[in-house]
Structures are given as C-alpha cells and as structure tokens.
Scaffold this active site. Structure first.
Site, PDB file in Angstrom:
ATOM      1  N   PRO A  96       0.827  -1.209   0.000  1.00 13.79           N
ATOM      2  CA  PRO A  96       0.000   0.000   0.000  1.00 13.79           C
ATOM      3  C   PRO A  96       0.866   1.266   0.000  1.00 13.79           C
ATOM      4  CG  PRO A  96      -0.270  -1.236   2.064  1.00 13.79           C
ATOM      5  CD  PRO A  96       0.613  -2.052   1.182  1.00 13.79           C
ATOM      6  N   GLY A 100       4.042   3.736   5.106  1.00 15.07           N
ATOM      7  CA  GLY A 100       5.195   3.371   5.938  1.00 15.07           C
ATOM      8  C   GLY A 100       5.826   2.044   5.601  1.00 15.07           C
ATOM      9  N   LEU A 101       5.408   1.420   4.490  1.00 10.16           N
ATOM     10  CA  LEU A 101       5.930   0.089   4.158  1.00 10.16           C
ATOM     11  C   LEU A 101       6.912   0.111   2.984  1.00 10.16           C
ATOM     12  CD1 LEU A 101       2.725  -2.106   4.684  1.00 10.16           C
ATOM     13  CD2 LEU A 101       4.555  -1.595   6.310  1.00 10.16           C
ATOM     14  N   GLY A 102       7.369   1.301   2.621  1.00 11.97           N
ATOM     15  CA  GLY A 102       8.454   1.393   1.637  1.00 11.97           C
ATOM     16  C   GLY A 102       8.016   1.196   0.196  1.00 11.97           C
ATOM     17  N   SER A 103       6.754   1.542  -0.125  1.00 15.40           N
ATOM     18  CA  SER A 103       6.275   1.266  -1.491  1.00 15.40           C
ATOM     19  C   SER A 103       7.105   1.999  -2.549  1.00 15.40           C
ATOM     20  CB  SER A 103       4.794   1.625  -1.628  1.00 15.40           C
ATOM     21  OG  SER A 103       4.618   3.006  -1.499  1.00 15.40           O
ATOM     22  N   ALA A 105      10.301   3.097  -2.461  1.00 15.35           N
ATOM     23  CA  ALA A 105      11.653   2.538  -2.618  1.00 15.35           C
ATOM     24  C   ALA A 105      11.577   1.155  -3.269  1.00 15.35           C
ATOM     25  CB  ALA A 105      12.357   2.461  -1.264  1.00 15.35           C
ATOM     26  N   ALA A 106      10.527   0.396  -2.976  1.00 15.25           N
ATOM     27  CA  ALA A 106      10.389  -0.945  -3.568  1.00 15.25           C
ATOM     28  C   ALA A 106      10.165  -0.830  -5.080  1.00 15.25           C
ATOM     29  CB  ALA A 106       9.245  -1.706  -2.909  1.00 15.25           C
ATOM     30  N   ASP A 149      15.452   2.901   3.885  1.00 12.57           N
ATOM     31  CA  ASP A 149      14.435   2.170   3.110  1.00 12.57           C
ATOM     32  C   ASP A 149      15.055   1.488   1.889  1.00 12.57           C
ATOM     33  OD1 ASP A 149      12.723   3.310   4.928  1.00 12.57           O
ATOM     34  OD2 ASP A 149      11.292   4.058   3.451  1.00 12.57           O
TER      35      ASP A 149
HETATM   36  C1  MEV Z   1      10.761   5.992   6.699  1.00 10.23           C
HETATM   37  O1  MEV Z   1      10.608   4.619   6.398  1.00 10.23           O
HETATM   38  C2  MEV Z   1      11.787   6.163   7.775  1.00 10.23           C
HETATM   39  C3  MEV Z   1      12.065   7.605   8.171  1.00 10.23           C
HETATM   40  O2  MEV Z   1      13.042   7.542   9.201  1.00 10.23           O
HETATM   41  C4  MEV Z   1      12.551   8.442   7.017  1.00 10.23           C
HETATM   42  C5  MEV Z   1      13.948   8.061   6.565  1.00 10.23           C
HETATM   43  O3  MEV Z   1      14.673   7.358   7.266  1.00 10.23           O
HETATM   44  O4  MEV Z   1      14.323   8.530   5.477  1.00 10.23           O
HETATM   45  C6  MEV Z   1      10.826   8.271   8.760  1.00 10.23           C
END
Ligand code: MEV
Length: 313
Positions: A96, A100-103, A105-106, A149
C-alpha cells in the site's frame, strides 16, 4: 518479457532518529512486493504504465519528477547510456502506498533491477549499486531521506543502519530466533516527506529537546540489535514499546496508531509500535504462535483495515 520484484519493509527501531545519524534497524517484508516488467516494442519513446493507478504516459512527455521517469534517468546517468526508446515499462505493487511500508523505494528497486537485466548488466548491478541508485530517486521525492528504506529493500535482509556521508554503515543481521510480526494498517495515508519535514521544523525550533529524543531512540536501536541477534524476543518487545513512547513524544504517532498499538498489547503482543514515518500508515506487533490469533482479533476490532503477517529471520 523481463520482470523483477522488490519487497516492502518495516522499521523495527529508530525511524526519524535515523535521519539525524542515529542507528535504525529495519527488515524486509518478503511476501509484499512491487513488480516491474519491461517489454521490448522497438518503437520510439518509452511507455510508462502503472495499471493499478490507471496511468500511462510517454517518457518524452512526462515531468522530470514523474517517479518512473526519475528512475530511468538515474540509471541512464549511471550507465552513460540512453534508455529512452523501444520498450514499455510497467509497474504494479501489492505494497500500500503512503503507509510506511516502503512502497516508493520498492518500486525504484524493482525498476532498477529490471532495467539492469534489460541492459544485460544484471550481474554488474550489485545490491550496493541498486541501493545507491534508489537512494538518488528517494532524494528527489523525500528531500532528506536517511537511506534506510532503499538499503533494506535492495539487500532484502534485516539491517542495522547508520547514515554516514558519503556511505552509510550497514550491518546485515541474522536474528537469533525468528520474529513473528503482525502489521496493522490504520488505513490513513501519510506522506513520509511531510512528516519528515515537520519533524525537521520542530527539531530546528527546539533541537536540544529533539536531539535527546533521537538519542533515546538510537540507544533503543542499539539494544534492539543485541536483543535480536541473541534471540531475546521479550527484550525486543519491551524495546519496541519504549520506541513507540519516544515516537509519541516526537509527535509522529496518531490516535488510530496508538489505538492499534494498545489493542495489540492488550491481546498479548510482546511489544508494539508504529513503523515508518507515522501520523498514519502501519504499526507492527511482535507475537508468538500462542498470541497471534488474539492479537489479530484485537487489531481488527480496533479498526485495522488490513493485517499482514511477516516473519523476520
Ligand atoms: C521511513 O521509512 C523512515 C524515516 O526515518 C525516514 C527516513 O529514514 O528517510 C521516517
């Protein structure tokens, strides 16, 4: 057709503080993946398509900030070559977005891997290189990303990460005992860039206060590394709870996240915390075979719109 994939990620310890040079610990979510495919067309230009989002565009027409175009340009710059003709690049993802699950960067890592194979350079594109190129793209979207990430997603292994210039310090970890995690989604989308920017504004206004919070998170990540490697799951859980408390003080939690975290603990989780940038998105709970069902039930009752399982190690 060429296809390549990349996993999502969770942050076990140290989000936000990692942007300011403190350590963080992250792990891939192997079964939640982004996928990129390349099909040769022989036609001029490149068709960029994201069927999930109902979007199709020509590379020559899009704004340079278009996420897929930015990835193609980063690879072209690295290989001093043109990748601007003759194929269709398509991306889909089970991760999703803005949660916060890295979509993001993935998707970058999957596309870079697919382009490397397309160029016949699959071997030359090491994990380090793929991560470094994905970091270039992250910088366009997120301003000041730490690089955690793209690193955990390109290496596909739990990592202990410290941001350093020019190269981060990366330690690949093998947990002494596997962690069984439940990931609970608040269903609230939250853009990493905005939350990281807001934390930066608050840090600039009161750096002494925020530095002390970041220091505490850094100590937790360090202790978390030892506990993880030793297989001390109870200690990992306690440290997750502590980390969440500091993230609340950092102002990056939210009522829905706190509700899911409390529900997971009530259900018997060894520990629970938000994961990623916060203010929405996902939380993680450390469970055992005995507590998993009860915790999942509590998370659903507390409003989790999706619950994923993920093993670390
Ligand atoms: C995001 O997955 C993690 C954060 O610390 C941002 C980052 O490290 O670039 C919030």
């Amino acid at each position: 057709m060429i296809a390549a994939t990349a996993p999502g990620k969770i942050i076990l310890f140290g989000e936000h503080a990692v942007v300011y040079g403190r350590p963080a610990l992250a792990a891939p979510i192997h079964h939640l993946r982004a996928r990129a495919t390349i099909e040769e067309t022989g036609a001029p230009d490149v068709t960029l398509t994201a069927p999930d989002l109902n979007r199709t565009a020509l590379l020559s027409n899009v704004n340079p900030h278009n996420p897929l175009a930015a990835i193609v340009r980063a690879v072209e710059k690295h290989c001093h070559c043109s990748l601007s003709d003759g194929y269709t690049l398509s991306v889909t993802s089970a991760i999703p977005i803005a949660s916060g699950l890295g979509s993001g960067a993935a998707i970058s890592v999957a596309v870079i891997r697919a382009l490397a194979v397309y160029m016949g350079q699959g071997e030359a594109f090491t994990r380090e290189l793929v991560s470094a190129l994905a970091y270039e793209v992250e910088r366009l979207h997120h301003g000041t990303p730490s690089g955690v990430d793209n690193t955990v997603i390109a290496f596909e292994q739990p990592v202990y990460f410290v941001r350093h210039d020019p190269q981060p310090a990366i330690e690949l970890l093998t947990p002494g005992r596997p962690l069984r995690l439940l990931i609970g989604d608040t269903g609230v989308r939250s853009a990493t860039k905005d939350v990281v920017g807001d934390v930066r504004r608050q840090w600039a206004a009161d750096s002494r206060h925020f530095d002390s919070i970041f220091d505490a998170c850094g100590r937790i990540a360090e202790a978390g590394r030892s506990a993880l490697v030793a297989g001390d799951l109870a200690a990992v859980g306690t440290l997750m709870n502590d980390n969440h408390d500091w993230l609340v003080r950092m102002t990056v939690s939210s009522a829905p996240l706190d509700k899911l975290v409390a529900a997971a603990r009530d259900g018997g989780a060894l520990g629970a915390k938000l994961s990623g940038a916060g203010r929405g998105g996902n939380m993680i709970a450390l469970v055992t075979g005995e507590t998993e069902a009860a915790v999942a039930e509590r998370l659903a009752a507390a409003g989790a719109v999706r619950i994923y399982k993920s093993d670390v190690g």
